[in-house]
Design a protein around this motif. Structure first.
Motif, PDB file in Angstrom:
ATOM      1  N   UNK A  30      15.175  36.937  60.996  1.00  0.00           N
ATOM      2  CA  UNK A  30      15.519  37.688  62.212  1.00  0.00           C
ATOM      3  C   UNK A  30      14.435  37.556  63.277  1.00  0.00           C
ATOM      4  N   UNK A  31      13.195  37.550  62.852  1.00  0.00           N
ATOM      5  CA  UNK A  31      12.105  37.492  63.818  1.00  0.00           C
ATOM      6  C   UNK A  31      11.861  36.083  64.351  1.00  0.00           C
ATOM      7  N   UNK A  39      20.397  36.848  71.244  1.00  0.00           N
ATOM      8  CA  UNK A  39      21.625  37.629  71.145  1.00  0.00           C
ATOM      9  C   UNK A  39      21.315  39.127  71.038  1.00  0.00           C
ATOM     10  N   UNK A  40      20.231  39.447  70.355  1.00  0.00           N
ATOM     11  CA  UNK A  40      19.816  40.844  70.242  1.00  0.00           C
ATOM     12  C   UNK A  40      19.429  41.404  71.618  1.00  0.00           C
ATOM     13  N   UNK A  41      18.711  40.614  72.413  1.00  0.00           N
ATOM     14  CA  UNK A  41      18.343  41.051  73.766  1.00  0.00           C
ATOM     15  C   UNK A  41      19.572  41.181  74.665  1.00  0.00           C
ATOM     16  N   UNK A  42      20.519  40.276  74.543  1.00  0.00           N
ATOM     17  CA  UNK A  42      21.737  40.367  75.341  1.00  0.00           C
ATOM     18  C   UNK A  42      22.531  41.619  74.980  1.00  0.00           C
ATOM     19  N   UNK A  43      22.564  41.962  73.687  1.00  0.00           N
ATOM     20  CA  UNK A  43      23.269  43.175  73.272  1.00  0.00           C
ATOM     21  C   UNK A  43      22.585  44.418  73.839  1.00  0.00           C
ATOM     22  N   UNK A  44      21.266  44.442  73.843  1.00  0.00           N
ATOM     23  CA  UNK A  44      20.543  45.588  74.405  1.00  0.00           C
ATOM     24  C   UNK A  44      20.756  45.685  75.918  1.00  0.00           C
ATOM     25  N   UNK A  45      20.738  44.549  76.605  1.00  0.00           N
ATOM     26  CA  UNK A  45      20.975  44.553  78.050  1.00  0.00           C
ATOM     27  C   UNK A  45      22.379  45.037  78.385  1.00  0.00           C
ATOM     28  N   UNK A 154      34.278  49.507  83.822  1.00  0.00           N
ATOM     29  CA  UNK A 154      35.194  48.759  82.950  1.00  0.00           C
ATOM     30  C   UNK A 154      34.576  47.418  82.545  1.00  0.00           C
ATOM     31  N   UNK A 155      33.990  46.715  83.505  1.00  0.00           N
ATOM     32  CA  UNK A 155      33.362  45.428  83.193  1.00  0.00           C
ATOM     33  C   UNK A 155      32.171  45.596  82.253  1.00  0.00           C
ATOM     34  N   UNK A 156      31.415  46.661  82.426  1.00  0.00           N
ATOM     35  CA  UNK A 156      30.265  46.877  81.536  1.00  0.00           C
ATOM     36  C   UNK A 156      30.721  47.199  80.114  1.00  0.00           C
ATOM     37  N   UNK A 157      31.802  47.938  79.980  1.00  0.00           N
ATOM     38  CA  UNK A 157      32.325  48.209  78.620  1.00  0.00           C
ATOM     39  C   UNK A 157      32.813  46.925  77.967  1.00  0.00           C
ATOM     40  N   UNK A 158      33.480  46.066  78.736  1.00  0.00           N
ATOM     41  CA  UNK A 158      33.942  44.795  78.178  1.00  0.00           C
ATOM     42  C   UNK A 158      32.762  43.910  77.783  1.00  0.00           C
ATOM     43  N   UNK A 159      31.740  43.852  78.617  1.00  0.00           N
ATOM     44  CA  UNK A 159      30.557  43.047  78.296  1.00  0.00           C
ATOM     45  C   UNK A 159      29.835  43.607  77.079  1.00  0.00           C
ATOM     46  N   UNK A 160      29.801  44.923  76.953  1.00  0.00           N
ATOM     47  CA  UNK A 160      29.164  45.547  75.797  1.00  0.00           C
ATOM     48  C   UNK A 160      29.927  45.198  74.512  1.00  0.00           C
ATOM     49  N   UNK A 161      31.239  45.311  74.539  1.00  0.00           N
ATOM     50  CA  UNK A 161      32.040  44.987  73.349  1.00  0.00           C
ATOM     51  C   UNK A 161      31.886  43.513  72.976  1.00  0.00           C
ATOM     52  N   UNK A 162      31.881  42.648  73.982  1.00  0.00           N
ATOM     53  CA  UNK A 162      31.720  41.219  73.723  1.00  0.00           C
ATOM     54  C   UNK A 162      30.341  40.918  73.132  1.00  0.00           C
ATOM     55  N   UNK A 163      29.299  41.510  73.679  1.00  0.00           N
ATOM     56  CA  UNK A 163      27.943  41.246  73.177  1.00  0.00           C
ATOM     57  C   UNK A 163      27.754  41.806  71.773  1.00  0.00           C
ATOM     58  N   UNK A 164      28.377  42.944  71.475  1.00  0.00           N
ATOM     59  CA  UNK A 164      28.274  43.495  70.125  1.00  0.00           C
ATOM     60  C   UNK A 164      28.983  42.590  69.114  1.00  0.00           C
ATOM     61  N   UNK A 166      29.445  39.305  69.461  1.00  0.00           N
ATOM     62  CA  UNK A 166      28.630  38.091  69.320  1.00  0.00           C
ATOM     63  C   UNK A 166      27.368  38.355  68.499  1.00  0.00           C
ATOM     64  N   UNK A 167      26.795  39.540  68.663  1.00  0.00           N
ATOM     65  CA  UNK A 167      25.613  39.902  67.880  1.00  0.00           C
ATOM     66  C   UNK A 167      25.964  40.021  66.398  1.00  0.00           C
ATOM     67  N   UNK A 168      27.101  40.640  66.082  1.00  0.00           N
ATOM     68  CA  UNK A 168      27.534  40.746  64.680  1.00  0.00           C
ATOM     69  C   UNK A 168      27.816  39.364  64.103  1.00  0.00           C
ATOM     70  N   UNK A 169      28.410  38.481  64.898  1.00  0.00           N
ATOM     71  CA  UNK A 169      28.664  37.113  64.438  1.00  0.00           C
ATOM     72  C   UNK A 169      27.354  36.375  64.165  1.00  0.00           C
ATOM     73  N   UNK A 170      26.383  36.549  65.037  1.00  0.00           N
ATOM     74  CA  UNK A 170      25.081  35.903  64.844  1.00  0.00           C
ATOM     75  C   UNK A 170      24.388  36.452  63.591  1.00  0.00           C
ATOM     76  N   UNK A 171      24.525  37.747  63.347  1.00  0.00           N
ATOM     77  CA  UNK A 171      23.946  38.362  62.151  1.00  0.00           C
ATOM     78  C   UNK A 171      24.596  37.785  60.879  1.00  0.00           C
ATOM     79  N   UNK A 172      25.914  37.623  60.909  1.00  0.00           N
ATOM     80  CA  UNK A 172      26.607  37.035  59.750  1.00  0.00           C
ATOM     81  C   UNK A 172      26.164  35.588  59.515  1.00  0.00           C
ATOM     82  N   UNK A 173      26.030  34.803  60.585  1.00  0.00           N
ATOM     83  CA  UNK A 173      25.569  33.422  60.435  1.00  0.00           C
ATOM     84  C   UNK A 173      24.157  33.371  59.862  1.00  0.00           C
TER      85      UNK A 173
END
Length: 190
Positions: A30-31, A39-45, A154-164, A166-173
């Motif tokens: 992870x580090x 991806x972690x930074x994008x999710x936080x942003x 509305x756009x921020x909620x969509x971006x948040x859901x998308x980033x979460x 993608x972050x979960x997908x990156x964690x699984x990979x």
């Protein structure tokens, strides 16, 4: 991509001294994985953007303006028929104002503005003091067109859901790569 890194990390010591647990291998991955960190930074942003858009959409804003007291002490030249006369002038003023803006559920906003100002002239014979107050209300409502606060939220909620997602997908990979490298090394030791 992570397999060579984990393999090199685990084989850096002699084969008899490999002592790394799966959680420690996951933490190291992870580090050190740049995709995961990005991806972690994008999710936080995205989370911060959503919180900011929500605050702009639902929470009031308050602004307070205070003008520091102004003191004027001057001599003013007045020309008369008898010659020039210098008249002392002293004036003290103070002004403050406050504005509260509350977004409305319909996308508009209600703004309440208040100001208080005072003027004191102590050298005049009647010691005049004047004060002035103002209270104003303003209602803004967009009837046609795009309501930007609703759109931004509305756009921020969509971006948040998308980033979460993608972050979960990156964690699984990342877990898949670490598991493959970790258990591949354990199997090769046997």
């Amino acid at each position: 991509m992570m397999l060579p890194f984990i393999t090199a990390l685990l084989l850096a010591q002699t084969t008899d001294t490999i002592r790394i647990s799966y959680p420690a291998a996951m933490e190291a991955a992870r580090q050190s994985n740049p995709r995961f960190v990005r991806q972690q930074l994008q999710a936080r942003n995205a989370e911060l953007w959503m919180a900011s858009a929500r605050a702009a959409r639902y929470l009031p804003t308050v602004s307070l303006d205070v003008t520091s007291p102004e003191y004027v002490s001057a001599l003013t030249r007045v020309t008369t028929t008898e010659g020039d006369v210098y008249v002392p002038t002293k004036r003290r003023t103070l002004q403050s104002g406050m504005t509260v803006t509350q977004p409305l559920p319909t996308g508009g906003s209600l703004r309440v503005t208040g100001t208080v100002s005072s003027l004191s002239q102590p050298l005049l014979l009647d010691q005049r003091y004047t004060g002035r107050t103002f209270l104003g209300f303003r209602l803004d409502q967009t009837l046609f067109g795009v309501n930007y606060s609703i759109r931004s939220y509305r756009l921020s909620r969509e971006a948040y859901a998308r980033s979460q997602a993608e972050f979960a997908d990156q964690e699984r990979n990342l877990q898949r790569n670490v598991l493959g490298a970790y258990y591949g090394l354990v199997a090769s030791r046997k």
